[in-house]
Write a protein that holds these residues in place. Structure first.
Motif, mmCIF file in Angstrom:
data_model
loop_
_atom_site.group_PDB
_atom_site.id
_atom_site.type_symbol
_atom_site.label_atom_id
_atom_site.label_comp_id
_atom_site.label_asym_id
_atom_site.label_seq_id
_atom_site.Cartn_x
_atom_site.Cartn_y
_atom_site.Cartn_z
ATOM 1 N N ALA A 43 18.751 -37.977 2.175
ATOM 2 C CA ALA A 43 19.292 -39.403 2.722
ATOM 3 C C ALA A 43 18.117 -40.592 2.358
ATOM 4 C CB ALA A 43 19.371 -39.488 4.140
ATOM 5 N N PRO A 44 18.805 -41.713 2.001
ATOM 6 C CA PRO A 44 17.746 -42.951 1.859
ATOM 7 C C PRO A 44 16.699 -42.968 2.995
ATOM 8 C CG PRO A 44 19.957 -43.473 1.267
ATOM 9 C CD PRO A 44 20.147 -42.124 1.791
ATOM 10 N N GLN A 45 15.445 -43.519 2.727
ATOM 11 C CA GLN A 45 14.665 -43.903 3.651
ATOM 12 C C GLN A 45 14.125 -45.225 3.714
ATOM 13 O OE1 GLN A 45 11.566 -40.671 3.377
ATOM 14 N NE2 GLN A 45 12.405 -39.908 5.555
ATOM 15 N N LEU A 46 14.194 -45.941 4.849
ATOM 16 C CA LEU A 46 13.711 -47.496 4.647
ATOM 17 C C LEU A 46 12.191 -47.460 4.335
ATOM 18 C CD1 LEU A 46 14.358 -50.278 5.546
ATOM 19 C CD2 LEU A 46 13.492 -49.830 7.844
ATOM 20 N N LEU A 47 12.129 -48.331 3.544
ATOM 21 C CA LEU A 47 10.395 -48.705 3.077
ATOM 22 C C LEU A 47 10.103 -49.894 3.632
ATOM 23 C CD1 LEU A 47 10.613 -47.641 -0.709
ATOM 24 C CD2 LEU A 47 9.772 -46.357 1.250
ATOM 25 N N ILE A 48 10.823 -50.907 3.396
ATOM 26 C CA ILE A 48 10.697 -52.348 3.721
ATOM 27 C C ILE A 48 11.797 -52.994 4.242
ATOM 28 C CG2 ILE A 48 10.078 -54.576 2.724
ATOM 29 C CD1 ILE A 48 8.091 -52.791 0.788
ATOM 30 N N TYR A 49 11.726 -54.011 5.097
ATOM 31 C CA TYR A 49 12.683 -54.736 5.564
ATOM 32 C C TYR A 49 12.410 -56.315 5.733
ATOM 33 C CZ TYR A 49 10.480 -54.457 10.273
ATOM 34 O OH TYR A 49 9.369 -54.350 11.372
ATOM 35 N N SER A 50 13.255 -57.172 5.764
ATOM 36 C CA SER A 50 12.661 -58.628 5.945
ATOM 37 C C SER A 50 12.046 -59.053 4.755
ATOM 38 C CB SER A 50 12.075 -58.932 7.190
ATOM 39 O OG SER A 50 11.812 -60.374 7.398
ATOM 40 N N ALA A 51 12.384 -58.311 3.664
ATOM 41 C CA ALA A 51 11.759 -58.609 2.398
ATOM 42 C C ALA A 51 10.308 -58.207 2.222
ATOM 43 C CB ALA A 51 11.714 -60.102 1.699
ATOM 44 N N SER A 52 9.319 -58.030 3.002
ATOM 45 C CA SER A 52 8.058 -57.780 2.836
ATOM 46 C C SER A 52 7.457 -56.986 4.194
ATOM 47 C CB SER A 52 7.287 -59.005 2.832
ATOM 48 O OG SER A 52 7.453 -59.886 3.799
ATOM 49 N N THR A 53 8.129 -56.722 5.300
ATOM 50 C CA THR A 53 7.513 -55.941 6.162
ATOM 51 C C THR A 53 7.790 -54.542 6.133
ATOM 52 O OG1 THR A 53 8.325 -57.851 7.788
ATOM 53 C CG2 THR A 53 7.558 -55.644 8.757
ATOM 54 N N LEU A 54 6.466 -53.960 5.984
ATOM 55 C CA LEU A 54 6.489 -52.484 5.878
ATOM 56 C C LEU A 54 6.973 -51.662 6.808
ATOM 57 C CD1 LEU A 54 5.431 -50.838 3.344
ATOM 58 C CD2 LEU A 54 3.152 -50.331 4.849
ATOM 59 N N GLN A 55 7.764 -50.673 6.851
ATOM 60 C CA GLN A 55 8.285 -49.854 7.855
ATOM 61 C C GLN A 55 7.229 -48.951 8.545
ATOM 62 O OE1 GLN A 55 10.250 -49.815 10.279
ATOM 63 N NE2 GLN A 55 11.229 -47.885 10.593
ATOM 64 N N SER A 56 7.061 -48.863 9.823
ATOM 65 C CA SER A 56 6.051 -47.969 10.420
ATOM 66 C C SER A 56 6.182 -46.681 9.657
ATOM 67 C CB SER A 56 6.574 -47.770 11.762
ATOM 68 O OG SER A 56 5.330 -46.910 12.418
ATOM 69 N N GLY A 57 5.037 -46.158 9.237
ATOM 70 C CA GLY A 57 4.929 -44.793 8.619
ATOM 71 C C GLY A 57 4.852 -44.804 7.101
ATOM 72 N N VAL A 58 4.988 -45.974 6.416
ATOM 73 C CA VAL A 58 5.248 -46.012 5.254
ATOM 74 C C VAL A 58 3.967 -46.514 4.515
ATOM 75 C CG1 VAL A 58 6.296 -47.341 3.314
ATOM 76 C CG2 VAL A 58 7.784 -46.651 5.197
ATOM 77 N N PRO A 59 3.688 -45.640 3.520
ATOM 78 C CA PRO A 59 2.117 -45.891 3.095
ATOM 79 C C PRO A 59 2.123 -47.226 2.447
ATOM 80 C CG PRO A 59 3.275 -43.792 2.089
ATOM 81 C CD PRO A 59 4.179 -44.662 2.863
ATOM 82 N N SER A 60 0.682 -47.817 2.551
ATOM 83 C CA SER A 60 0.447 -49.118 2.236
ATOM 84 C C SER A 60 0.461 -49.528 0.916
ATOM 85 C CB SER A 60 -1.042 -49.484 2.758
ATOM 86 O OG SER A 60 -1.998 -48.722 2.299
#
Lengths: 107, 121
Positions: A43-60
């Motif tokens: 399944a797809p996994q969320l990386l970023i929302y609101s164009a530039s906010t990194l989802q928790s747990g996603v590498p920097s």
């Protein structure tokens, strides 16, 4: 409906490369854009929302930028686990729509 | 940790109704600020948002499918469901359920693992 285009459709890169994927919207969507990563059979996994906010747990090493109609997802140093297909999604207005995807493959 | 799991028949005949259920665990479907959504992906193709539902029953549907879809919620079972009527081969896809974080900002996270539904006689 708001149409999203992504470029490139396919990208061949090496581990350690800096990679940028762009997403363009057919009309302004402010910053209401998300990026997802999808690996084969998963399944797809969320990386970023609101164009530039990194989802928790996603590498920097993942970052997003943009507003209006032009957006970009950058991976600063490509890792083996990053080879996948990336989709943008606009959430400015219903119906929510996705871009066609960018496949990042190993060079 | 919130988890979602799709369930339902993997094979549906043309002209019949596709029915899927998503079971939410590790959290309440009645939480505020969350809708619950369905997204599908035809084999080898891109993603299409189908619709979203709030625990109260309020829904948003994709107009391209509106005439054929019904999304419902059963808070007592922590489940929500999708019905798609008059299916054709074009409805063959992996169907995903996901939590739809709703508000001024929206996004979908997490997603279920997906379930492949094939439309064939």
């Amino acid at each position: 409906d708001i149409q999203l285009t992504q470029s490139p459709s396919f990208l061949s890169a090496s581990v350690g490369d800096r990679v940028t994927i762009t997403c363009r919207a057919s009309q302004g969507i402010s910053s209401y854009l998300a990026w997802y990563q999808q690996k084969p059979g998963k399944a797809p996994q969320l990386l970023i929302y609101s164009a530039s906010t990194l989802q928790s747990g996603v590498p920097s090493r993942f970052s997003g930028r943009g507003s209006g109609t032009e957006f970009a997802l950058t991976i600063s140093s490509l890792q083996p686990e990053d080879f996948a297909t990336y989709y943008c999604q606009q959430l400015n207005s219903y119906p929510f729509t996705f871009g066609p995807g960018t496949k990042v493959d190993i060079k | 940790q919130l988890q979602l799991q799709e369930s339902g028949p993997g094979l549906v005949k043309p002209s019949e109704t596709l029915s899927l259920t998503c079971t939410v665990s590790g959290g309440s479907i009645s939480s505020s600020s969350y809708y619950w959504g369905w997204i599908r992906q035809p084999p080898g193709k891109g993603l299409e948002w189908i619709g979203s539902i709030y625990y109260s029953g309020s829904t948003y549907y994709n107009p391209s499918l509106r005439s054929r879809i019904t999304i419902s919620v059963d808070s007592s079972k922590n489940q929500f469901s999708l019905k798609l009527s008059s299916v054709t081969a074009a409805d063959t896809a992996v169907y995903y359920c996901a939590r739809h974080v709703w508000g001024p900002l929206n996004w979908f996270d997490p997603w279920g693992q997906g379930t492949l539904v094939t439309v064939s006689s």
